[in-house]
Motif scaffolding. Structure first.
Motif, mmCIF file in Angstrom:
data_model
loop_
_atom_site.group_PDB
_atom_site.id
_atom_site.type_symbol
_atom_site.label_atom_id
_atom_site.label_comp_id
_atom_site.label_asym_id
_atom_site.label_seq_id
_atom_site.Cartn_x
_atom_site.Cartn_y
_atom_site.Cartn_z
ATOM 1 N N GLY A 1 0.469 -1.506 -0.168
ATOM 2 C CA GLY A 1 0.391 0.007 0.106
ATOM 3 C C GLY A 1 0.974 1.195 0.132
ATOM 4 O O GLY A 1 1.902 1.358 -0.655
ATOM 5 N N SER A 2 1.026 1.945 1.418
ATOM 6 C CA SER A 2 1.292 3.570 1.512
ATOM 7 C C SER A 2 2.210 3.347 2.292
ATOM 8 O O SER A 2 2.270 4.380 2.952
ATOM 9 N N PHE A 3 3.161 2.759 2.648
ATOM 10 C CA PHE A 3 4.141 2.436 3.830
ATOM 11 C C PHE A 3 5.212 1.304 3.342
ATOM 12 O O PHE A 3 5.111 0.422 2.987
ATOM 13 N N VAL A 4 6.352 1.352 3.949
ATOM 14 C CA VAL A 4 8.096 0.853 3.579
ATOM 15 C C VAL A 4 7.679 0.302 5.117
ATOM 16 O O VAL A 4 8.266 1.272 6.077
ATOM 17 N N THR A 5 8.146 -1.205 6.054
ATOM 18 C CA THR A 5 8.513 -1.279 6.881
ATOM 19 C C THR A 5 10.424 -1.913 6.547
ATOM 20 O O THR A 5 10.290 -2.330 6.085
ATOM 21 N N VAL A 6 11.107 -1.302 7.730
ATOM 22 C CA VAL A 6 12.572 -0.797 7.494
ATOM 23 C C VAL A 6 12.753 -1.669 9.008
ATOM 24 O O VAL A 6 12.867 -1.112 9.978
ATOM 25 N N ILE A 7 13.666 -3.035 8.555
ATOM 26 C CA ILE A 7 14.323 -3.578 9.830
ATOM 27 C C ILE A 7 15.695 -3.833 9.449
ATOM 28 O O ILE A 7 15.779 -3.605 9.276
ATOM 29 N N LYS A 8 15.581 -2.958 10.498
ATOM 30 C CA LYS A 8 17.639 -3.082 10.378
ATOM 31 C C LYS A 8 18.577 -3.984 11.715
ATOM 32 O O LYS A 8 17.794 -5.076 11.869
ATOM 33 N N THR A 9 19.585 -3.813 11.697
ATOM 34 C CA THR A 9 20.603 -4.476 12.119
ATOM 35 C C THR A 9 20.597 -4.305 13.613
ATOM 36 O O THR A 9 20.316 -3.710 14.037
ATOM 37 N N ASP A 10 21.070 -5.590 14.116
ATOM 38 C CA ASP A 10 21.338 -5.375 15.844
ATOM 39 C C ASP A 10 22.305 -4.679 16.238
ATOM 40 O O ASP A 10 22.288 -3.495 16.929
ATOM 41 N N ALA A 11 23.556 -3.934 15.294
ATOM 42 C CA ALA A 11 24.395 -2.824 14.664
ATOM 43 C C ALA A 11 24.009 -1.723 15.114
ATOM 44 O O ALA A 11 24.597 -0.648 15.317
ATOM 45 N N ALA A 12 23.344 -1.649 14.500
ATOM 46 C CA ALA A 12 22.400 -0.044 13.544
ATOM 47 C C ALA A 12 21.893 0.147 14.406
ATOM 48 O O ALA A 12 20.891 -0.105 15.663
ATOM 49 N N HIS A 13 21.748 1.710 14.335
ATOM 50 C CA HIS A 13 20.906 2.954 15.193
ATOM 51 C C HIS A 13 20.000 3.487 14.164
ATOM 52 O O HIS A 13 20.261 4.076 13.300
ATOM 53 N N TRP A 14 18.765 3.674 15.128
ATOM 54 C CA TRP A 14 17.992 4.291 14.369
ATOM 55 C C TRP A 14 18.648 6.050 13.504
ATOM 56 O O TRP A 14 18.106 6.677 13.071
ATOM 57 N N ASP A 15 18.905 6.933 14.538
ATOM 58 C CA ASP A 15 19.566 8.351 14.968
ATOM 59 C C ASP A 15 20.296 8.375 13.301
ATOM 60 O O ASP A 15 20.196 8.859 13.357
ATOM 61 N N THR A 16 21.169 6.696 12.858
ATOM 62 C CA THR A 16 21.820 6.887 11.834
ATOM 63 C C THR A 16 21.127 6.760 10.378
ATOM 64 O O THR A 16 20.837 7.172 9.332
ATOM 65 N N ILE A 17 20.223 5.407 10.397
ATOM 66 C CA ILE A 17 19.273 4.522 9.543
ATOM 67 C C ILE A 17 18.896 6.236 9.113
ATOM 68 O O ILE A 17 18.001 5.756 7.952
ATOM 69 N N ASN A 18 17.260 6.120 10.482
ATOM 70 C CA ASN A 18 16.131 7.256 9.982
ATOM 71 C C ASN A 18 16.460 8.411 8.624
ATOM 72 O O ASN A 18 15.828 8.138 7.350
ATOM 73 N N PRO A 19 17.401 9.058 8.995
ATOM 74 C CA PRO A 19 17.743 10.232 8.284
ATOM 75 C C PRO A 19 17.834 9.617 6.201
ATOM 76 O O PRO A 19 18.049 10.390 5.100
ATOM 77 N N ALA A 20 18.263 8.872 6.219
ATOM 78 C CA ALA A 20 18.853 8.293 5.231
ATOM 79 C C ALA A 20 17.691 7.120 4.674
ATOM 80 O O ALA A 20 17.479 6.992 3.398
ATOM 81 N N VAL A 21 17.040 6.346 5.856
ATOM 82 C CA VAL A 21 15.828 5.786 4.368
ATOM 83 C C VAL A 21 14.738 7.416 3.854
ATOM 84 O O VAL A 21 14.610 7.090 3.051
ATOM 85 N N GLU A 22 15.122 8.014 4.923
ATOM 86 C CA GLU A 22 14.643 9.714 4.859
ATOM 87 C C GLU A 22 14.299 10.087 3.023
ATOM 88 O O GLU A 22 13.643 9.713 2.190
ATOM 89 N N ALA A 23 15.886 9.947 3.335
ATOM 90 C CA ALA A 23 16.427 10.228 1.803
ATOM 91 C C ALA A 23 15.803 9.919 0.153
ATOM 92 O O ALA A 23 15.919 10.040 -0.301
ATOM 93 N N ALA A 24 16.457 7.798 0.554
ATOM 94 C CA ALA A 24 16.125 7.089 0.017
ATOM 95 C C ALA A 24 14.525 7.350 -0.582
ATOM 96 O O ALA A 24 14.858 7.847 -2.181
ATOM 97 N N LEU A 25 13.997 7.512 0.223
ATOM 98 C CA LEU A 25 12.249 7.227 0.069
ATOM 99 C C LEU A 25 11.915 8.371 -0.527
ATOM 100 O O LEU A 25 11.267 8.759 -1.718
ATOM 101 N N THR A 26 12.377 9.596 -0.493
ATOM 102 C CA THR A 26 12.203 11.011 -0.991
ATOM 103 C C THR A 26 13.105 11.133 -2.782
ATOM 104 O O THR A 26 11.822 11.510 -3.442
ATOM 105 N N ALA A 27 14.002 10.499 -2.915
ATOM 106 C CA ALA A 27 14.926 10.383 -3.862
ATOM 107 C C ALA A 27 14.143 9.560 -4.555
ATOM 108 O O ALA A 27 13.953 9.783 -6.407
ATOM 109 N N GLN A 28 13.393 8.434 -4.585
ATOM 110 C CA GLN A 28 12.628 7.496 -5.292
ATOM 111 C C GLN A 28 11.186 7.304 -5.175
ATOM 112 O O GLN A 28 10.501 6.975 -6.078
ATOM 113 N N LEU A 29 10.493 8.180 -4.821
ATOM 114 C CA LEU A 29 9.315 8.371 -4.552
ATOM 115 C C LEU A 29 9.293 9.970 -5.153
ATOM 116 O O LEU A 29 7.770 10.149 -5.563
ATOM 117 N N SER A 30 10.066 10.443 -5.484
ATOM 118 C CA SER A 30 9.146 11.897 -5.894
ATOM 119 C C SER A 30 9.147 12.638 -7.502
ATOM 120 O O SER A 30 9.455 11.335 -7.750
#
Length: 103
Positions: free
Chosen positions: A74-103
């Motif tokens: 539908g209109s959502f994407v769920t991202v599962i991270k690795t144990d070592a990853a931190h949302w503070d790092t991943i979140n901005p990168a995911v938002e940038a990738a979504l913006t680039a791909q969906l714009s």
């Protein structure tokens, strides 16, 4: 001349918007977007980068260090991270990738 006073507007490009929300699983984050990612009742699920080959959105998200798997419907994407990853790092990168791909 009227065009000098009221210049013709170029067609507006749809604006992308997303809202990240914590999923029940602390390793997952759900990104609700304002456009359809997967049509109808279909879904896409990728457990590893090779499964996303040929899909621009999946490939872009797997390029982010720390992304373990993806699910989209539908209109959502769920991202599962690795144990070592931190949302503070991943979140901005995911938002940038979504913006680039969906714009």
């Amino acid at each position: 001349k009227m065009d000098d006073i009221f210049p013709k507007k170029s067609p507006a490009r749809p604006t992308y918007a997303a809202r990240a929300a914590q999923a029940p699983n602390p390793m997952a984050r759900k990104y609700s977007v304002n456009r359809v990612v997967v049509e109808g009742r279909d879904s896409k699920s990728w457990q590893k980068p090779s499964e996303a080959e040929g899909d621009a959105l999946g490939t872009a998200l797997f390029a982010i260090d720390g992304v373990a798997s993806l699910f989209a419907t539908g209109s959502f994407v769920t991202v599962i991270k690795t144990d070592a990853a931190h949302w503070d790092t991943i979140n901005p990168a995911v938002e940038a990738a979504l913006t680039a791909q969906l714009s």
